[in-house]
Design a protein around this motif. Structure first.
Motif, PDB file in Angstrom:
ATOM      1  N   ARG A   1      -2.618   0.154 -10.600  1.00 54.84           N
ATOM      2  CA  ARG A   1      -3.013  -0.106  -9.225  1.00 54.84           C
ATOM      3  C   ARG A   1      -2.657   1.104  -8.363  1.00 54.84           C
ATOM      4  O   ARG A   1      -1.597   1.698  -8.521  1.00 54.84           O
ATOM      5  CB  ARG A   1      -2.266  -1.340  -8.718  1.00 54.84           C
TER       6      ARG A   1
ATOM      7  N   ASP B   1      -1.311   2.798  -5.204  1.00 62.32           N
ATOM      8  CA  ASP B   1      -0.492   2.642  -4.002  1.00 62.32           C
ATOM      9  C   ASP B   1      -0.368   3.996  -3.311  1.00 62.32           C
ATOM     10  O   ASP B   1      -0.375   5.039  -3.974  1.00 62.32           O
ATOM     11  CB  ASP B   1       0.922   2.152  -4.351  1.00 62.32           C
TER      12      ASP B   1
ATOM     13  N   SER C   1       1.908   1.259   0.529  1.00 61.68           N
ATOM     14  CA  SER C   1       0.825   0.327   0.835  1.00 61.68           C
ATOM     15  C   SER C   1      -0.170   0.318  -0.314  1.00 61.68           C
ATOM     16  O   SER C   1      -0.364   1.323  -0.999  1.00 61.68           O
ATOM     17  CB  SER C   1       0.101   0.735   2.128  1.00 61.68           C
ATOM     18  N   THR C   2      -0.807  -0.811  -0.508  1.00 62.53           N
ATOM     19  CA  THR C   2      -1.827  -0.958  -1.545  1.00 62.53           C
ATOM     20  C   THR C   2      -3.178  -0.513  -0.995  1.00 62.53           C
ATOM     21  O   THR C   2      -3.506  -0.791   0.156  1.00 62.53           O
ATOM     22  CB  THR C   2      -1.916  -2.424  -1.997  1.00 62.53           C
TER      23      THR C   2
ATOM     24  N   CYS D   1      -7.107  -0.836  -0.798  1.00 53.45           N
ATOM     25  CA  CYS D   1      -8.135  -1.844  -1.039  1.00 53.45           C
ATOM     26  C   CYS D   1      -9.244  -1.257  -1.917  1.00 53.45           C
ATOM     27  O   CYS D   1      -9.568  -0.080  -1.831  1.00 53.45           O
ATOM     28  CB  CYS D   1      -8.719  -2.332   0.284  1.00 53.45           C
TER      29      CYS D   1
ATOM     30  N   ASP E   1       1.605  -4.349   2.609  1.00 56.66           N
ATOM     31  CA  ASP E   1       0.419  -4.100   3.422  1.00 56.66           C
ATOM     32  C   ASP E   1      -0.640  -3.336   2.643  1.00 56.66           C
ATOM     33  O   ASP E   1      -0.350  -2.640   1.667  1.00 56.66           O
ATOM     34  CB  ASP E   1       0.795  -3.298   4.670  1.00 56.66           C
ATOM     35  N   PHE E   2      -1.878  -3.461   3.126  1.00 56.86           N
ATOM     36  CA  PHE E   2      -2.943  -2.612   2.634  1.00 56.86           C
ATOM     37  C   PHE E   2      -2.971  -1.332   3.462  1.00 56.86           C
ATOM     38  O   PHE E   2      -2.688  -1.351   4.663  1.00 56.86           O
ATOM     39  CB  PHE E   2      -4.301  -3.313   2.731  1.00 56.86           C
TER      40      PHE E   2
ATOM     41  N   TYR F   1      -9.239  -4.319   6.993  1.00 55.28           N
ATOM     42  CA  TYR F   1      -9.127  -4.936   5.682  1.00 55.28           C
ATOM     43  C   TYR F   1      -8.591  -6.364   5.782  1.00 55.28           C
ATOM     44  O   TYR F   1      -7.889  -6.848   4.912  1.00 55.28           O
ATOM     45  CB  TYR F   1      -8.201  -4.108   4.793  1.00 55.28           C
TER      46      TYR F   1
ATOM     47  N   CYS G   1      -9.447  -8.377   2.799  1.00 61.43           N
ATOM     48  CA  CYS G   1      -9.098  -7.841   1.481  1.00 61.43           C
ATOM     49  C   CYS G   1      -7.862  -8.579   0.964  1.00 61.43           C
ATOM     50  O   CYS G   1      -6.838  -8.663   1.637  1.00 61.43           O
ATOM     51  CB  CYS G   1      -8.812  -6.348   1.577  1.00 61.43           C
TER      52      CYS G   1
ATOM     53  N   HIS H   1      -5.036  -9.481  -2.370  1.00 60.46           N
ATOM     54  CA  HIS H   1      -4.305  -8.718  -3.376  1.00 60.46           C
ATOM     55  C   HIS H   1      -4.964  -8.794  -4.751  1.00 60.46           C
ATOM     56  O   HIS H   1      -4.448  -8.255  -5.716  1.00 60.46           O
ATOM     57  CB  HIS H   1      -2.847  -9.190  -3.439  1.00 60.46           C
TER      58      HIS H   1
ATOM     59  N   TYR I   1      -7.410  -4.977  -4.959  1.00 57.00           N
ATOM     60  CA  TYR I   1      -6.848  -3.639  -4.816  1.00 57.00           C
ATOM     61  C   TYR I   1      -7.580  -2.634  -5.701  1.00 57.00           C
ATOM     62  O   TYR I   1      -8.258  -2.986  -6.666  1.00 57.00           O
ATOM     63  CB  TYR I   1      -5.355  -3.624  -5.137  1.00 57.00           C
TER      64      TYR I   1
END
Length: 258
Positions: free
Chosen positions: A36, A38, A46-47, A49, A88-89, A113, A116, A118, A121
């Motif tokens: 994923r 980040d 933050s992640t 989207c 958070d995104f 987002y 959006c 989780h 991601y």
């Protein structure tokens, strides 16, 4: 005067000051070059989207992390562990051309987002750079530890080697956990060329074996009789039976059911 000073500061610092507040990582994948996406900004992760996330963005992530070629982009892919619910995104959408060195250099667009989740991601899959390998073993996850330095493969001396170092190698190769580590393995073919590393001291948390403290490259009094051997877990369990030592015999294969 104030405007002039601001312009001078902007010219002197350039984009590097802005870029330094961004860095990327890949989380939850089988190795450091997949997972994923980040992004860290001002100390907060933050992640990203997955909406409009494409392969050009992945190319830049792979380059920033020192990984190999981009293999693919994954959105809504359940990399484990998933992002925390309260994470958070990243509020901007990346539009990379694929030529940038870091995500920070890509064009970004503010995006809402709010919808959006989780499960949406962005993901990235890159090739693992070949800087370590297990040679002359019965499988890709078993063998003599060799590292690449100055475009030449060399071995690792067993002095100081332990299970924590083996764990780093197994993770770096995308193999399973380290199940066995031996100092040397007398085989028909020994390591060739330089002995690059000696007194490797890992905590087990390093991303690569090259990140572990060690003696300077090539500085040692070792011989190839002291080359290090590592056995990582593999979907196929291999063993040698009926030989005079653990390094010889009939090759037996056990396929582990998923």
């Amino acid at each position: 005067m104030a405007l002039l000073l601001s312009l001078i500061l902007a010219i002197c610092t350039g984009p590097g000051l802005i870029e330094s507040s961004y860095r990327a990582r890949l989380v939850g994948g089988p190795h450091r070059c997949e997972g994923r996406v980040d992004v860290e900004q001002n100390g907060q992760w933050s992640t990203v989207c997955g909406y409009n996330w494409d392969l050009k963005n992945v190319v830049v992530v792979c380059r920033e992390l020192g990984c190999g070629a981009a293999k693919g982009t994954q959105s809504s892919f359940p990399y484990k562990p998933q992002a925390e619910e309260n994470q958070d995104f990243f509020i901007e959408e990346f539009h990379c051309k694929g030529l940038e060195d870091t995500l920070a250099q890509c064009e970004k667009e503010d995006t809402d987002y709010g919808s959006c989740s989780h499960q949406d991601y962005a993901g990235a899959s890159c090739e693992i750079p070949e800087t370590v390998r297990l040679a002359d073993g019965p499988g890709r996850c078993i063998g003599r530890v060799e590292v690449k330095h100055q475009d030449q493969w060399g071995t690792v001396c067993k002095a100081g080697w332990n299970l924590q170092a083996a764990k780093v190698v197994c993770r770096q190769l995308g193999c399973g956990k380290a199940t066995l580590t031996r100092g040397n393995c007398k085989r028909a073919t020994q390591g060739q060329g330089p002995i690059w590393l000696n007194q490797v001291s890992c905590s087990g948390k390093e991303l690569t074996i090259q990140d572990c403290p060690s003696r300077p490259w090539g500085k040692n009094n070792c011989t190839h009789d002291e080359d290090t051997w590592v056995h990582c877990e593999d979907p196929f369990e291999l063993k040698l039976e009926g030989g005079e030592s653990h390094c010889s015999g009939r090759l037996m294969v056990l396929h582990k059911e998923p």
